[in-house]
Design a protein around this motif. Structure first.
Motif, short mmCIF file in Angstrom:
data_model
loop_
_atom_site.label_atom_id
_atom_site.label_comp_id
_atom_site.label_asym_id
_atom_site.label_seq_id
_atom_site.Cartn_x
_atom_site.Cartn_y
_atom_site.Cartn_z
N HIS A 198 -7.65 -3.35 -3.05
CA HIS A 198 -7.08 -2.00 -2.96
C HIS A 198 -6.82 -1.47 -4.36
O HIS A 198 -7.09 -2.13 -5.35
CB HIS A 198 -5.76 -2.05 -2.18
CG HIS A 198 -5.94 -2.35 -0.73
ND1 HIS A 198 -5.76 -1.41 0.25
CD2 HIS A 198 -6.30 -3.49 -0.10
CE1 HIS A 198 -6.01 -1.97 1.42
NE2 HIS A 198 -6.33 -3.23 1.24
N ASP A 233 -5.21 3.88 10.15
CA ASP A 233 -5.16 3.13 8.90
C ASP A 233 -5.54 1.68 9.22
O ASP A 233 -4.76 0.95 9.83
CB ASP A 233 -3.73 3.20 8.32
CG ASP A 233 -3.60 2.49 6.98
OD1 ASP A 233 -4.46 1.62 6.67
OD2 ASP A 233 -2.64 2.78 6.26
N GLU A 245 -9.20 4.62 -2.54
CA GLU A 245 -8.96 3.58 -3.56
C GLU A 245 -10.29 3.05 -4.09
O GLU A 245 -10.61 1.86 -3.98
CB GLU A 245 -8.09 2.48 -2.94
CG GLU A 245 -6.73 3.05 -2.51
CD GLU A 245 -5.91 2.14 -1.63
OE1 GLU A 245 -4.91 2.62 -1.06
OE2 GLU A 245 -6.26 0.96 -1.50
N ARG A 269 -6.94 7.33 3.68
CA ARG A 269 -6.63 5.96 4.13
C ARG A 269 -7.20 5.59 5.49
O ARG A 269 -7.20 4.42 5.85
CB ARG A 269 -5.10 5.79 4.21
CG ARG A 269 -4.40 5.84 2.88
CD ARG A 269 -2.91 5.99 3.04
NE ARG A 269 -2.27 4.81 3.57
CZ ARG A 269 -1.87 3.79 2.81
NH1 ARG A 269 -2.06 3.81 1.51
NH2 ARG A 269 -1.29 2.75 3.35
N GLU A 270 -7.68 6.58 6.27
CA GLU A 270 -7.96 6.32 7.68
C GLU A 270 -9.46 6.17 7.98
O GLU A 270 -10.30 6.55 7.20
CB GLU A 270 -7.39 7.46 8.53
CG GLU A 270 -5.91 7.71 8.35
CD GLU A 270 -5.55 8.52 7.09
OE1 GLU A 270 -6.47 8.98 6.38
OE2 GLU A 270 -4.35 8.68 6.83
N GLU A 311 -5.83 -0.93 7.49
CA GLU A 311 -5.03 -1.98 6.86
C GLU A 311 -3.86 -2.37 7.75
O GLU A 311 -3.45 -3.52 7.78
CB GLU A 311 -4.52 -1.47 5.50
CG GLU A 311 -3.71 -2.47 4.71
CD GLU A 311 -4.53 -3.67 4.23
OE1 GLU A 311 -5.76 -3.65 4.38
OE2 GLU A 311 -3.92 -4.62 3.73
N ASP A 324 0.78 -1.23 0.00
CA ASP A 324 0.00 0.00 0.00
C ASP A 324 0.81 1.28 0.00
O ASP A 324 0.26 2.35 0.16
CB ASP A 324 -0.93 0.05 1.22
CG ASP A 324 -2.24 -0.56 0.87
OD1 ASP A 324 -2.48 -0.81 -0.30
OD2 ASP A 324 -3.03 -0.79 1.79
N GLU A 325 2.10 1.18 -0.11
CA GLU A 325 2.91 2.39 -0.06
C GLU A 325 3.26 2.89 -1.46
O GLU A 325 3.97 3.86 -1.61
CB GLU A 325 4.21 2.11 0.70
CG GLU A 325 3.98 1.85 2.17
CD GLU A 325 3.48 3.09 2.89
OE1 GLU A 325 4.26 4.02 3.07
OE2 GLU A 325 2.29 3.12 3.25
N THR A 385 -10.87 -0.58 2.19
CA THR A 385 -10.26 -0.28 3.48
C THR A 385 -9.76 1.16 3.41
O THR A 385 -9.91 1.94 4.33
CB THR A 385 -9.06 -1.23 3.71
OG1 THR A 385 -9.50 -2.56 3.62
CG2 THR A 385 -8.40 -0.96 5.04
N HIS A 386 -9.13 1.47 2.26
CA HIS A 386 -8.61 2.81 2.01
C HIS A 386 -9.61 3.55 1.12
O HIS A 386 -9.77 3.21 -0.05
CB HIS A 386 -7.24 2.73 1.34
CG HIS A 386 -6.19 2.15 2.24
ND1 HIS A 386 -5.22 1.28 1.83
CD2 HIS A 386 -6.00 2.33 3.58
CE1 HIS A 386 -4.46 0.95 2.87
NE2 HIS A 386 -4.92 1.57 3.94
N TRP A 432 2.81 6.50 -2.70
CA TRP A 432 2.10 7.30 -1.71
C TRP A 432 3.03 8.41 -1.22
O TRP A 432 4.13 8.17 -0.78
CB TRP A 432 1.71 6.41 -0.54
CG TRP A 432 1.17 7.16 0.62
CD1 TRP A 432 1.77 7.36 1.82
CD2 TRP A 432 -0.09 7.82 0.69
NE1 TRP A 432 0.97 8.09 2.64
CE2 TRP A 432 -0.18 8.39 1.97
CE3 TRP A 432 -1.16 7.98 -0.21
CZ2 TRP A 432 -1.30 9.12 2.37
CZ3 TRP A 432 -2.25 8.70 0.20
CH2 TRP A 432 -2.32 9.25 1.48
#
Ligand SMILES: [Zn+2]
Length: 420
Positions: free
Chosen positions: A218, A180, A126, A173-174, A182, A42-43, A122-123, A46
């Motif tokens: 994601h 977060d 996305e 993302r939160e 995830e 997920d990075e 989750t994010h 970012w």
């Protein structure tokens, strides 16, 4: 090696090399090491200032173009399908529902179905993860032949919006606590969204039809479609081989759209503890194929139908499901077909093929000429389709045997010859 030789040319060259680097540092632009980022879930791309994602919010509109109200509207449409049941698994921090769709054939007599769980978004930023899940739901509720196979033989549980508060708050993302989700699977105290999903996973894993595939949807700024593959060194060689089989299967149905398994590799030592996939690995090991899928989080995203279809075909192959439903008309009044085994005669083992027109209990046994039962080859509830099983004659003497199939609809038998 730098040594002071007194040659002024060396200092000039050194200055030329150093100045651009210093200028970059002053502007605060830290070089993004993309090779390193590939290894962090997920990075991808970012940037901590949220520049990219904020820009996307401007393009797509509030809630990245698909908010909680849109989900509720979609739920009222999904609810009309005879194959869909909708439940709330729990509530978010701000008391929004964490909705789950159950998609399967409405045939209560089918007891042994395979279980697949998918959760998306989750994010919140996305949104493409939702569109892929939406395409999967569309296909599963269609009258396509393969959709019927999936409904007869599996149960799909799908949570299309796992973090509704984050979506409503335009958080990239939160959740509403700024966590977060995830990366919150080992956090104490646990966030209500994480607790809800963990509880549901545990409940299904303790049921007679435990989850076999768990996908976590994601999308990433790399602008590629891929699965996050966990290295054997962080899992096990057996699990890594299964991951490769699963990802290669999906890739084969959309080869120019979804990257092959080596594209994104992670967990090159021990698995970290804070991801859902880690929870799966530490609690259920190789029993559950738990993977993150990353769609394209960029302007060229799309082709969600092709992606959803490839994922479903990959799931079918991984679970070794038949590719189509057998037409009841082909199989005669009994809705049953038993083929001649092959090879025949044989010395080691032989293949027996059969087909059933509707979901039914199947008992396939082999008898010797005295009518003595040599054991069960199949004894389970099966969906409609064509099947293939092996019978091993190694423990039995040469001779002629009878193999017999019994279903809820009828009985058929044939001869086979074991010659050692
Ligand atoms: Zn993500």
């Amino acid at each position: 090696m730098l040594t002071c030789t007194g040659n002024p040319l060396r200092y000039i060259l050194l200055l030329l090399l150093l100045i651009p680097a210093a200028a970059r540092a002053q502007k605060g632009e830290t070089a993004v090491d993309t090779t390193r980022h590939v290894f962090y879930l997920d990075e991808e791309g970012w940037d901590s200032g949220g520049k990219h994602i904020r820009g996307l919010l401007g393009v797509l509109g509030p809630h990245w173009g698909f908010g909680y109200d849109s989900l509720l509207n979609r739920i009222s449409r999904w609810r009309r399908s005879p194959y869909v049941t909708i439940d709330s698994l729990g509530a978010s921090v701000q008391n929004r529902g964490i909705w789950q769709l159950t998609i399967t054939s409405p045939l209560p007599q089918i007891k042994y179905r395979r279980t697949v769980f998918i959760h998306a978004r989750t994010h919140p930023g996305e949104v493409q993860a939702f569109h892929v899940a939406d395409a999967i739901i569309d296909f599963l509720t269609s009258e396509n032949d393969f959709a019927r196979v999936l409904r007869d033989r599996t149960v799909f549980y799908i949570v299309p919006m796992y973090n509704p508060d984050g979506v409503e708050l335009d958080a990239p993302r939160e959740n509403a606590h700024g966590v977060d989700l995830e990366r919150g699977w080992d956090k104490v105290p646990m966030e209500p969204e994480v607790a809800t999903l963990k509880r549901r996973f545990a409940e299904l894993m303790a049921s007679p039809a435990p989850i076999e595939i768990a996908l976590n949807m994601h999308s990433a700024y790399l602008c590629k479609r891929y699965f996050v593959y966990h290295e054997a060194s962080g899992t096990s060689p057996d699990y890594a081989a299964r991951e490769q089989r699963f990802i290669t299967g999906v890739h084969s149905y959309f080869a120019d759209g979804i990257e092959p398994w080596p594209f994104n590799r992670t967990w090159d030592s021990v698995a970290p503890t804070h991801f859902p996939e880690s929870w799966w690995w530490f609690n259920h090991g190789a029993d559950v194929m738990a993977l993150t899928y990353e769609d394209m989080n960029c302007e060229t995203a799309g082709m969600y139908d092709s992606t959803g279809y490839a994922i479903l075909r990959g799931i079918g192959d991984y679970l070794r499901l038949p590719a189509s439903v057998v037409d009841a008309g082909e199989l005669g009044p009994q809705g049953l077909l038993l083929h001649q085994n092959y090879p025949n005669p044989f010395s080691g083992s032989t293949t027996i093929r059969y087909a059933v027109a509707r979901p039914t209990h199947v008992l396939l046994r082999v008898f010797n000429q005295l009518g003595e039962d040599m054991g069960k080859v199949v004894d389970e509830y099966q969906g409609s389709g064509e099947y293939e099983v092996r019978w091993n004659g190694a423990e039995h003497p040469s001779g002629v045997y009878i193999y017999r199939i019994e279903t809820g609809d009828g009985v058929e038998s044939r001869w086979l010859t074991l010659r050692k």
